[in-house]
Scaffold this motif. Structure first.
Motif, PDB file in Angstrom:
ATOM      1  N   GLU A 155      43.810  33.950  74.337  1.00 33.47           N
ATOM      2  CA  GLU A 155      42.773  34.183  73.479  1.00 33.47           C
ATOM      3  C   GLU A 155      43.682  35.714  72.566  1.00 33.47           C
ATOM      4  O   GLU A 155      44.323  35.582  71.636  1.00 33.47           O
ATOM      5  CB  GLU A 155      41.468  33.855  72.616  1.00 33.47           C
ATOM      6  N   ILE A 156      43.814  36.306  73.884  1.00 32.18           N
ATOM      7  CA  ILE A 156      44.003  37.848  73.821  1.00 32.18           C
ATOM      8  C   ILE A 156      45.814  38.010  73.931  1.00 32.18           C
ATOM      9  O   ILE A 156      46.686  38.569  73.253  1.00 32.18           O
ATOM     10  CB  ILE A 156      43.205  38.716  74.321  1.00 32.18           C
ATOM     11  N   LEU A 157      46.167  37.785  74.917  1.00 35.70           N
ATOM     12  CA  LEU A 157      47.171  37.864  75.243  1.00 35.70           C
ATOM     13  C   LEU A 157      48.211  36.099  75.499  1.00 35.70           C
ATOM     14  O   LEU A 157      48.751  35.527  74.140  1.00 35.70           O
ATOM     15  CB  LEU A 157      47.570  38.207  76.460  1.00 35.70           C
ATOM     16  N   SER A 158      48.482  35.507  76.556  1.00 34.55           N
ATOM     17  CA  SER A 158      49.158  34.178  76.050  1.00 34.55           C
ATOM     18  C   SER A 158      48.917  33.653  77.243  1.00 34.55           C
ATOM     19  O   SER A 158      48.677  34.506  79.259  1.00 34.55           O
ATOM     20  CB  SER A 158      50.889  34.450  76.594  1.00 34.55           C
ATOM     21  N   TRP A 159      48.655  32.740  78.548  1.00 38.22           N
ATOM     22  CA  TRP A 159      48.669  31.560  79.752  1.00 38.22           C
ATOM     23  C   TRP A 159      49.192  32.218  80.589  1.00 38.22           C
ATOM     24  O   TRP A 159      48.564  32.096  81.136  1.00 38.22           O
ATOM     25  CB  TRP A 159      48.328  30.399  78.866  1.00 38.22           C
TER      26      TRP A 159
END
Length: 443
Positions: A155-159
């Motif tokens: 949600e905030i950065l990346s998988w």
């Protein structure tokens, strides 16, 4: 020495935490990863390659540590896991991710046996139960952190950060290992490359049976064939990967078998209880996950005093009690129905935690104390290998049975009936373990 012990404990606890989180964190993030990278048909292989590589290499790593020292092999595993994590983070398609996950799994295979092995070198039997409880706490913590971290990173950065986060943790893990002055003196010998290759080929084919839908008979034949060749080759090798002499101790041999059957029976329960609570009982994702904390509670409750119990009562009675508790949980699972909710399953999880806490802690200590110093690594890691194989096969059987019913509840009855029957065999096998109270090497 005390300073070195603290540092190495930091290292092995961090290693266990990062490897255990990484084995489950993709459960919540893989659908998003598959959407971005494509090739949904290869979805399962991102899990399978990690599981196969880590399962195969655990006993190999344990044996290599007997020959060349714990610190070198453990340090190599940390670096390999770090490198595999970096590669997974930069993967641009599903094929790359699968390949890089296998490298990461190889690193995990070299890391996972060492918390128990190094603890066996450093601590007395009385204290080792407390150390095992700490390791269990890391598994419980990872069960909570994995889905939370996965969701947070997506949600905030990346998988990709589910892999990148491993890099600083592994770096810290490696740096805290460096000052460690190893007490164990390795027994130098030649590496059994052919034996390791035969073992890897056999277990790969056998584990593929749990994953693929086609060529199951072919993989079964190849797996058994390579295993037979491996057995006869190892018997003639002067420094085998798996020294079959350890199986001459009947107590250890039955501990290995009982560990395999026990995990084959009901270790996969934690994969399907949340499914039942969500689909049948209608509970939230959070509550269904909280129910699994019962396993950690029960596990830690018996792990702490287990070392003292072994010195007082021996291995046999404790393993019988553990298998009895496992059998009781199997009975309760057979009686599970759609009127049961959180508390009934939570009690089952506590009972299973008590069972597996005894079986795991007593089994690990027995595998270490009933062999010589130069076989402690392979004995400990082979016990973990038996558990990993039992878990992989058991979870697959349960998954097949889940879809065999006319509806969800019917499938759940089928899979837990299987677990009950298998736990009965584990219970019976415990009575064949000899009443071995002597400890080979008490510090």
């Amino acid at each position: 020495m005390k300073h070195n012990r603290i540092l190495v404990m930091v290292s092995i606890v961090l290693a266990m935490l990062v490897a255990s989180i990484d084995s489950t964190i993709m459960n919540t993030t893989m659908p998003i990863i598959a959407d971005e990278l494509g090739r949904l048909d290869l979805y399962a292989w991102s899990f399978a390659t990690y599981m196969i590589a880590s399962t195969i290499l655990s006993p190999v790593a344990g044996r290599l540590s007997d020959l060349f020292g714990r610190k070198k092999i453990f340090g190599f595993g940390i670096i390999l896991f770090l490198f595999g994590s970096l590669l997974c983070g930069i993967a641009t398609d599903m094929i790359q991710l699968i390949i890089f996950r296998s490298i990461q799994g190889m690193g995990a295979g070299f890391m996972m046996p060492f918390p128990a092995i190094i603890a066996g070198d450093l601590f007395s039997v009385e204290k080792r139960g407390k150390i095992q409880a700490l390791f269990t706490a890391m598994w419980g913590l990872s069960a909570i952190l994995a889905p939370l971290l996965g969701s947070l990173f997506v949600e905030i950065l990346s998988w990709r950060w589910i892999f990148y986060i491993n890099i600083p943790v592994c770096f810290l893990c490696f740096m805290t290992l460096l000052p460690y002055k190893e007490e164990y003196e390795p027994k130098k010998a030649t590496i059994d490359y052919i034996g390791a290759t035969l073992f890897a080929a056999s277990i790969t084919f056998l584990l593929l049976i749990t994953i693929v839908d086609k060529n199951i008979i072919l993989f079964s034949i190849l797996g058994v064939a390579f295993l037979v060749i491996f057995y006869f080759f190892e018997r003639r090798h002067p420094s085998p990967i798996v020294p079959f002499s350890i199986f001459k101790n009947k107590t250890i041999a039955w501990i290995f078998l009982n560990s395999f059957i026990g995990t084959l029976a009901l270790f996969g329960t934690s994969s399907y209880i949340p499914y039942f609570l969500q689909k049948v009982a209608g509970l939230s994702l959070f509550l269904s996950g909280v129910s699994l904390l019962g396993v950690a509670i029960g596990w830690m409750a018996v792990s702490v005093p287990a070392g003292k119990w072994i010195l007082k009562y021996g291995y046999r009675i404790l393993l019988i009690i553990g298998n009895t508790l496992l059998f009781i949980s199997g009975i309760m699972l057979v009686l599970l129905n759609d009127t049961h909710g959180f508390w009934y399953t939570f009690i089952i999880m506590i009972i299973q935690g008590l069972a597996f806490g005894l079986l795991s802690t007593v089994g690990v200590i027995g595998a270490q104390q009933l062999v010589g110093n130069h076989e402690k690594g392979i004995s400990t890691s082979f016990l973990m290998f038996c558990r990993n194989m039992g878990t992989a096969i058991g979870v697959t059987i349960m998954g097949t049975l889940l879809t065999s019913g006319f509806n969800i509840m019917d499938g759940i009855h089928h899979l837990f009936l299987y677990g009950f029957i298998a736990s009965a065999f584990a219970f019976i096998s415990a009575f064949f373990i000899q009443n071995e109270k002597s400890v080979a090497q008490v510090k």
